[in-house]
Design a protein around this motif. Structure first.
Motif, PDB file in Angstrom:
ATOM      1  N   GLU A  50      72.358  30.369  47.122  1.00  0.00           N
ATOM      2  CA  GLU A  50      72.348  30.642  47.824  1.00  0.00           C
ATOM      3  C   GLU A  50      71.720  29.898  48.566  1.00  0.00           C
ATOM      4  OE1 GLU A  50      75.079  33.973  50.137  1.00  0.00           O
ATOM      5  OE2 GLU A  50      72.498  34.550  49.448  1.00  0.00           O
ATOM      6  N   GLN A  53      71.571  26.005  48.139  1.00  0.00           N
ATOM      7  CA  GLN A  53      71.895  25.194  48.992  1.00  0.00           C
ATOM      8  C   GLN A  53      71.450  25.392  49.958  1.00  0.00           C
ATOM      9  OE1 GLN A  53      75.305  23.730  49.286  1.00  0.00           O
ATOM     10  NE2 GLN A  53      74.621  23.367  50.772  1.00  0.00           N
ATOM     11  N   SER A  54      69.941  26.079  50.250  1.00  0.00           N
ATOM     12  CA  SER A  54      70.035  26.280  51.408  1.00  0.00           C
ATOM     13  C   SER A  54      68.524  24.984  51.874  1.00  0.00           C
ATOM     14  CB  SER A  54      69.206  26.853  52.132  1.00  0.00           C
ATOM     15  OG  SER A  54      68.141  27.610  53.508  1.00  0.00           O
ATOM     16  N   ASN A  57      70.587  21.524  51.766  1.00  0.00           N
ATOM     17  CA  ASN A  57      69.875  21.810  53.374  1.00  0.00           C
ATOM     18  C   ASN A  57      68.693  21.190  54.363  1.00  0.00           C
ATOM     19  OD1 ASN A  57      73.460  22.099  53.298  1.00  0.00           O
ATOM     20  ND2 ASN A  57      72.843  24.476  53.785  1.00  0.00           N
ATOM     21  N   ALA A  88      62.631  27.321  53.401  1.00  0.00           N
ATOM     22  CA  ALA A  88      64.756  27.602  53.490  1.00  0.00           C
ATOM     23  C   ALA A  88      64.441  29.093  53.214  1.00  0.00           C
ATOM     24  CB  ALA A  88      64.549  26.642  51.409  1.00  0.00           C
ATOM     25  N   HIS A  89      64.163  29.637  52.618  1.00  0.00           N
ATOM     26  CA  HIS A  89      64.293  31.184  52.811  1.00  0.00           C
ATOM     27  C   HIS A  89      64.566  31.766  53.697  1.00  0.00           C
ATOM     28  CE1 HIS A  89      63.650  35.308  52.140  1.00  0.00           C
ATOM     29  NE2 HIS A  89      64.054  35.745  50.359  1.00  0.00           N
ATOM     30  N   ASN A  91      65.016  30.563  56.844  1.00  0.00           N
ATOM     31  CA  ASN A  91      66.516  29.544  56.958  1.00  0.00           C
ATOM     32  C   ASN A  91      67.730  30.163  56.734  1.00  0.00           C
ATOM     33  OD1 ASN A  91      64.593  27.653  58.494  1.00  0.00           O
ATOM     34  ND2 ASN A  91      65.702  26.378  57.277  1.00  0.00           N
ATOM     35  N   LEU A  92      67.389  30.603  55.087  1.00  0.00           N
ATOM     36  CA  LEU A  92      69.221  31.613  54.796  1.00  0.00           C
ATOM     37  C   LEU A  92      68.923  32.908  55.598  1.00  0.00           C
ATOM     38  CD1 LEU A  92      70.969  31.914  52.644  1.00  0.00           C
ATOM     39  CD2 LEU A  92      69.440  32.587  51.023  1.00  0.00           C
TER      40      LEU A  92
END
Length: 254
Positions: A50, A53-54, A57, A88-89, A91-92
């Motif tokens: 995950e 993927q973040s 993105n 990224a973390h 955002n996820l």
């Protein structure tokens, strides 16, 4: 004069202060803390796949196609690879927390506020002269002139003029209340009688009314709105105090 200007941390903090950015900055920091602390409390778990993927993105959102693009972006924003992973973390975590808290509330919210998600396809010309707008309205009804001709003659903005006054697909909330009432009570395709607002006399053609549907884009919007409102409510109950390392402390009762 040298071609290099050195900027210190103190310079940055001072500029943030005198440009009055501290309140919004404190709110952003408090928001991040609320998200991370609540996610931990709620047992939100992040899987490696995950997070990857973040990160992908994040690269896509910033058009970071090649490795050198990413490095240039990191340098521009004074970020490290660890910082990139942290973004990224976060955002996820934000996305997963929003889903955890509000996924089951999206559908009931939609049906309770269904009218708010109606949309309309419209064309518009705004005139300064109310009498002229009535004349053109009746001429349009009689087929003596086309709306395209009216747009070419009375719209100043070149792009909107070329599009014939096309306003796109707009939700009810995008219209002034008096215009929304008329637009969503119409029977498309219909030319509305001029509506007077402080901007002038609005000549509007309603081409289509789009009935609300609980599709994926609408779900995303509602989930985001619910999460944002929840965060704002949390912030409003906090007193945020910043220690800036000098004789001035910033306190914000949100």
């Amino acid at each position: 004069m040298s071609n290099i200007i050195k900027v210190s941390k103190e310079d940055i903090i001072y500029h943030i202060k005198i440009s009055c950015q501290i309140p919004s900055l404190l709110e952003a920091i408090a928001t991040r803390k609320i998200i991370t602390e609540t996610a931990e409390k709620e047992g939100i778990v992040i899987e490696i796949a995950e997070l990857q993927q973040s990160a992908d993105n994040l690269r896509l959102a910033n058009n970071l196609i090649k490795a050198e693009d990413t490095w240039a972006w990191l340098q521009k924003h004074y970020l490290s690879l660890d910082n990139f992973e942290e973004i990224a973390h976060l955002n996820l975590v934000s996305a997963k927390l929003a889903h955890h808290l509000f996924a089951d509330k999206v559908e009931p919210f939609f049906y309770a506020h269904q009218l708010d998600y109606s949309a309309a396809v419209t064309y518009e010309v705004i005139l300064d002269d109310e009498d002229l707008s009535l004349e053109i309205f009746y001429a349009l009804q009689e087929g003596e002139i086309s709306f395209q001709e009216v747009a070419r003659q009375y719209i100043q903005n070149p792009e909107i003029r070329r599009a014939g006054g096309y306003q796109g697909i707009r939700k009810r909330s995008d219209f002034r209340p008096e215009i929304a009432s008329a637009v969503f009570a119409s029977h498309p395709p219909e030319v509305l009688k001029p509506i007077i607002t402080p901007k002038g006399a609005h000549l509007i053609i309603v081409e289509e009314i789009i009935e609300p549907q609980l599709n994926d884009p609408t779900r995303v919007v509602i989930l985001s709105d619910l999460f944002t409102n929840w965060l704002k409510e949390k912030i409003s109950k906090l007193e945020i105090v910043a220690t800036l390392g000098d004789d001035t402390n910033s306190s914000s009762s949100a």
